[in-house]
Structure formats: structure tokens, C-alpha cells
Motif scaffolding. Structure first.
Motif, short mmCIF file in Angstrom:
data_model
loop_
_atom_site.label_atom_id
_atom_site.label_comp_id
_atom_site.label_asym_id
_atom_site.label_seq_id
_atom_site.Cartn_x
_atom_site.Cartn_y
_atom_site.Cartn_z
N VAL A 1 -4.88 -16.98 -21.80
CA VAL A 1 -5.78 -16.71 -20.67
C VAL A 1 -6.60 -15.46 -20.95
O VAL A 1 -7.83 -15.44 -20.75
N MET A 2 -5.96 -14.40 -21.42
CA MET A 2 -6.67 -13.16 -21.73
C MET A 2 -7.72 -13.39 -22.81
O MET A 2 -8.85 -12.90 -22.71
N SER A 3 -7.36 -14.15 -23.85
CA SER A 3 -8.30 -14.45 -24.94
C SER A 3 -9.50 -15.24 -24.43
O SER A 3 -10.65 -14.97 -24.80
N ALA A 4 -9.25 -16.20 -23.53
CA ALA A 4 -10.33 -17.01 -22.98
C ALA A 4 -11.27 -16.16 -22.13
O ALA A 4 -12.49 -16.34 -22.15
N ILE A 5 -10.71 -15.21 -21.37
CA ILE A 5 -11.53 -14.32 -20.54
C ILE A 5 -12.46 -13.49 -21.42
O ILE A 5 -13.65 -13.34 -21.14
N VAL A 6 -11.90 -12.92 -22.48
CA VAL A 6 -12.70 -12.10 -23.40
C VAL A 6 -13.83 -12.91 -24.02
O VAL A 6 -14.96 -12.42 -24.19
N GLN A 7 -13.55 -14.18 -24.35
CA GLN A 7 -14.56 -15.05 -24.98
C GLN A 7 -15.45 -15.76 -23.96
O GLN A 7 -16.37 -16.47 -24.34
#
Length: 280
Positions: A229-235
Motif C-alpha cells: 500500500v505504501m509503495s502504491a501511494i508513493v507511485q
């Protein structure tokens, strides 16, 4: 005068002079020691004052004080080595009248409980009228009675006063979202991106096979794809595949979609995530 007597007097004077010199030296040493102690104390006070000023500034806090003899509240908003700025002052009754009517009796009850020594500290949260903004704002008030009379009545009170309006509004908004989310017909979870606190609705708990009464934050963080989820938010990705790791050790593929991309620079960012594809 016989020479013997004269020598005796000279020796006596020399001894008296030596005692005076010794006493003067001891006095000078003591004075020097006391001067150094005063200097060091002053330095410590200056450092403490600066730390207090910076901590109050950083925490958006002010010092408030009440004196029974004057029956006066004071609110200090600037504390420096050379200046104490009093922003507001008024009686206890005037202070209470500034609170929203729904919180006035609660203030009196909390104050009375502390004055009757039923609580170690006074602590109260209320809506208070802001004179500069002309509207009620959430404030936190805490402190303690520092002096009492022979009957135990308060003579002096000191504490900290803080504007918590923004954080309270964020908390209310978050609680509203959580309440609506928990009754959603779609399985999903909400995660606070700083504290990593997770709230799951019943459908989500059913998918990950966790009993609602025994749901632990440690387990939820281990099962749900928080890092994905964190990675998707950053991207900037709304929908993405992920894996959940169940308590029995097995991995399941799922699809996740986010309600929106949150601003990570917010004081308390959170995100609502739903399962677009449940495990097979």
C-alpha cells in the motif's frame, strides 16, 4: 619596655595579622565559590528558560496561571529571559464564560474534583471562544494546584494551555470515516500511515480469517499488504495486485484499490483500501 615583652607583643600582633589574612582569604574563597554557584545557576536557568520557550512554541502551548488572592487568570504566550507577555487575563467566572455552554459545568466539576484532591492533575478539553477568530475552537487545559490554604482550598494554580483545534477536527473526520467504513458492504481496511494502526471491517476480517474479538494490531500488520500500500501511494497507483500472509503461514493473492492517494505530508495521514479481488 623590656625587650622580652616587646617581642611577645610583636609575635601576638603577627599571629593576629595572620589570622586576619587567613580569615580574609577564606572569605574571598567563599565569595568566589558563591559567585560561581550563582553564575552556574543563572546559566542553568537561562538554558531552562530557553528550553521552555522553545517547547511551548513547538507545541503551540501557553502557560496559564490562577491566583486566589487576586482571583485572576493569566495566559502567558511569550516567555524569554527578559520578557513575559500576558496575552489574556480575567477572573475564573470570565474564563468559564468563554467556554461553550456545553462544557462550562464540566469545567467546574473537573476543577472541584482537583481542588478536593480527588485528582492529582486538572485536565480538561473543551470548545472555547477565540477572541481573535470570533469562533469556538478546541483547547486542552491541564495543570495542578501548587498552593493551598489551611483548609485545602486552592491559592495558586499553574498549567499549560494548548490550541488543539486542527487535531480534533482531523480526529472527528477520521472517526466519521471509520464509522462509515465499518458499515460498508465492501471488504477493506483503514491504515494510519504513521502509527500503522489498522481498522478492518467485518468482511475484511472474514477474508483474512481473523476473529474480531481477538484481532491484534501486530497480526493485522503482518497479514495485510501494508508495505505494498505504501509503495502504491508513493507511485500514485490506485489499483494494484498484492499478497496477504495468513496466520497459518500461507500466502494468498488479492487485488487492492485505494479510495484516494493521501497526502503523506499531513500530520496524521491515513488511507482507505478495499479488496477488488478476494483470495481464491
Amino acid at each position: 619596655m623590656p625587650e622580652k615583652i616587646l617581642n611577645s607583643q610583636i609575635q601576638s600582633l603577627e599571629r593576629a595579622l595572620e589570622r586576619e589574612r587567613s580569615a580574609r582569604k577564606n572569605a574571598e574563597d567563599l565569595l568566589r565559590q558563591k559567585a560561581m554557584e550563582v553564575y552556574e545557576l543563572n546559566e542553568r536557568l537561562n538554558v531552562s528558560t530557553e528550553r521552555l520557550r522553545l517547547s511551548l512554541w513547538a507545541g503551540n502551548e501557553a502557560v496559564w496561571e490562577w491566583n486566589a488572592r487576586e482571583e485572576l487568570f493569566r495566559l502567558y504566550t511569550a516567555i524569554t529571559e527578559d520578557e513575559v507577555k500576558i496575552q489574556e487575563r480575567g477572573s475564573l467566572k470570565e474564563t468559564i464564560r468563554e467556554l461553550h455552554p456545553d462544557y462550562q459545568q464540566g469545567f467546574l466539576d473537573t476543577w472541584a474534583a482537583h481542588e478536593n484532591q480527588e485528582s492529582e492533575y486538572f485536565k480538561y478539553k473543551a470548545l472555547r471562544m477565540s477572541k481573535s477568530r470570533g469562533a469556538y475552537r478546541w483547547v486542552s487545559m491541564r495543570g495542578r494546584i501548587t498552593k493551598r490554604d489551611e483548609h485545602g482550598k486552592a491559592k495558586h494554580f499553574i498549567g499549560l494551555f494548548r490550541d488543539i483545534h486542527r487535531s480534533e477536527l482531523r480526529k472527528e473526520t477520521y472517526n466519521t470515516i471509520v464509522s462509515a467504513f465499518l458499515h460498508s458492504t465492501r471488504p477493506g481496511f483503514i491504515v494510519n500511515l504513521k502509527s500503522r494502526h489498522i481498522e478492518c471491517n467485518d468482511l475484511c476480517l472474514k477474508i483474512i480469517d481473523v476473529d474480531k474479538t481477538n484481532a491484534k494490531q501486530q497480526d493485522l500488520n503482518a497479514i495485510l499488504p501494508i508495505e505494498a500500500v505504501m509503495s502504491a501511494i508513493v507511485q500514485g497507483e490506485i489499483k494494484f495486485p498484492a499478497q496477504i500472509k495468513l496466520l497459518d503461514g500461507s500466502n494468498e493473492s488479492v487485488g487492492i484499490y485505494l479510495s484516494e492517494i493521501p497526502d503523506l505530508n499531513q500530520a496524521d495521514p491515513h488511507v482507505v483500501a478495499f479488496f477488488s479481488q478476494a483470495p481464491n
